[in-house]
Write an enzyme that holds these catalytic residues in place. Structure first.
Site, PDB file in Angstrom:
ATOM      1  N   VAL A  59       0.865  -1.171   0.000  1.00 13.96           N
ATOM      2  CA  VAL A  59       0.000   0.000   0.000  1.00 13.96           C
ATOM      3  C   VAL A  59       0.903   1.224   0.000  1.00 13.96           C
ATOM      4  O   VAL A  59       1.746   1.382   0.880  1.00 13.96           O
ATOM      5  CB  VAL A  59      -0.927   0.034   1.236  1.00 13.96           C
ATOM      6  CG1 VAL A  59      -1.842   1.249   1.176  1.00 13.96           C
ATOM      7  CG2 VAL A  59      -1.746  -1.247   1.324  1.00 13.96           C
ATOM      8  N   CYS A  60       0.758   2.067  -1.016  1.00 15.76           N
ATOM      9  CA  CYS A  60       1.517   3.307  -1.127  1.00 15.76           C
ATOM     10  C   CYS A  60       3.020   3.010  -1.134  1.00 15.76           C
ATOM     11  O   CYS A  60       3.501   2.209  -1.926  1.00 15.76           O
ATOM     12  CB  CYS A  60       1.096   4.252  -0.007  1.00 15.76           C
ATOM     13  SG  CYS A  60       1.695   5.946  -0.189  1.00 15.76           S
ATOM     14  N   SER A  61       3.782   3.627  -0.222  1.00  9.12           N
ATOM     15  CA  SER A  61       5.237   3.500  -0.247  1.00  9.12           C
ATOM     16  C   SER A  61       5.721   2.128   0.195  1.00  9.12           C
ATOM     17  O   SER A  61       6.934   1.859   0.148  1.00  9.12           O
ATOM     18  CB  SER A  61       5.879   4.584   0.620  1.00  9.12           C
ATOM     19  OG  SER A  61       5.453   4.483   1.960  1.00  9.12           O
ATOM     20  N   THR A  87       2.563   3.142  -7.147  1.00  8.08           N
ATOM     21  CA  THR A  87       2.652   3.662  -5.792  1.00  8.08           C
ATOM     22  C   THR A  87       1.999   5.034  -5.823  1.00  8.08           C
ATOM     23  O   THR A  87       1.469   5.448  -6.861  1.00  8.08           O
ATOM     24  CB  THR A  87       4.112   3.728  -5.303  1.00  8.08           C
ATOM     25  OG1 THR A  87       4.133   4.101  -3.919  1.00  8.08           O
ATOM     26  CG2 THR A  87       4.920   4.739  -6.102  1.00  8.08           C
TER      27      THR A  87
END
Length: 324
Positions: free
Chosen positions: A106-108, A126
């Protein structure tokens, strides 16, 4: 199978992204006939972890818990782009993929998967703010900055924050069908599927020129986006031949006059959709697209969503919804 799910936490984890995983996979909804997962929060760096928000999380589960997981999900954390990761964490992720488990970021959290080599040769994403750095740090990854999530075999990557919800519901939909995903989405009061991608959330400032040769013409173009323009007309405005103007424009802006003009028109349309009650037809005229159908076509190509959907996203359900 998606029976056993582990959230892999590193120091400075972001609580919201962890909360997404807990909400989708960690709650017992068996009273509604929904699947129940054997869910665990796993610490990669000791029994007590700091969060980005300043509080700590403790868990009894270490890396050995990953060996039985069908899905290992890595939420975002601070400074993930700059830090190194212990080799035992990366080995655990690689072993999971080799034995047939899935891994998700999730994301970074994508940086952790990248450090393990799991993004090499794969499409991934991302948060749009991290996309360029992710591509620089892992040049063999195929980074797609405009999408909400990417499912590339055993590796699933998602964009910032709420896009983690989209990716989680996608996995539930795959494993248990749309009814289960829709029911969880209703409980969370989120859409079971969102149209478009994160391109509509990216803030793109006007490109700046590296010298003043075409700067005056750029300013003129920006003031007259509603007009039809040809390279010949723009070259005359800049007092150059069309060939010289096109070459200088490419050198100084990194793009062609047509693409620059198209991008500025889409940006203006976004602004008007966010801030005015003008109809889509009127906005199409003001931005040089002429007709609503042309604006809609370019909007979908550039942002992955329609003008009306974009207006509803950024102004709420009470915004005008005139058919485009």
């Amino acid at each position: 199978m998606l029976n056993n799910v582990a959230a892999l936490l590193l120091d400075e984890v972001h609580p919201f992204e962890l909360g997404v995983l807990c909400e989708v996979f960690g709650l017992d909804r068996s009273d509604e006939g929904l699947p129940v997962h054997d869910f665990a929060v796993v610490s990669a760096e000791g029994p007590v972890l700091r969060t980005h928000a300043g509080f700590t999380i403790s868990t009894p589960h270490g890396l050995d818990r990953l060996e039985e997981a069908d899905l290992i999900a890595v939420p975002a954390g601070s400074h993930f782009a700059a830090r190194d990761y212990p080799e035992e964490i990366l080995d655990a992720l690689r072993r999971a993929v080799n034995r047939g488990a899935r891994v998700m970021s999730v994301c970074s959290g994508a940086y952790v998967l990248g450090a393990a080599g799991l993004l090499d040769g794969r499409r991934c994403t991302t948060h749009w703010r991290h996309a360029d750095e992710l591509a620089r740090r892992f040049p063999r990854a195929v980074v797609e900055p405009d999408v909400l999530y990417v499912d590339e075999g055993p590796v699933i990557t998602s964009a910032g924050t709420a896009a983690g919800i989209d990716a989680c519901l996608h996995l539930v939909r795959q494993a248990y069908g749309p009814d289960a995903a829709n029911a969880i989405a209703r409980r969370m009061v989120v859409p079971p599927h969102r149209d478009g991608g994160q391109a509509q959330y990216i803030k793109r400032p006007l490109p700046r020129t590296r010298c003043d040769t075409v700067g005056g013409t750029l300013a003129w173009m920006e003031r007259h986006l509603d007009r039809e323009m040809t390279v010949e007309q723009l070259a005359a405005q800049a007092h150059m031949s069309p060939r010289t103007f096109a070459r200088r424009f490419q050198q100084e802006t990194g793009t062609t006059p047509y693409r620059w003009l198209l991008r500025q028109r889409v940006l203006l349309a976004q602004h008007l959709l966010e801030t005015s009650d003008e109809t889509v037809d009127t906005i199409a005229g003001r931005t040089g697209f002429g007709a609503a159908a042309a604006l809609r076509h370019q909007f979908v190509r550039s942002l992955g969503t329609t003008p009306n959907a974009y207006r509803r996203t950024f102004r709420g359900p009470g915004a005008m919804t005139e058919v485009a």
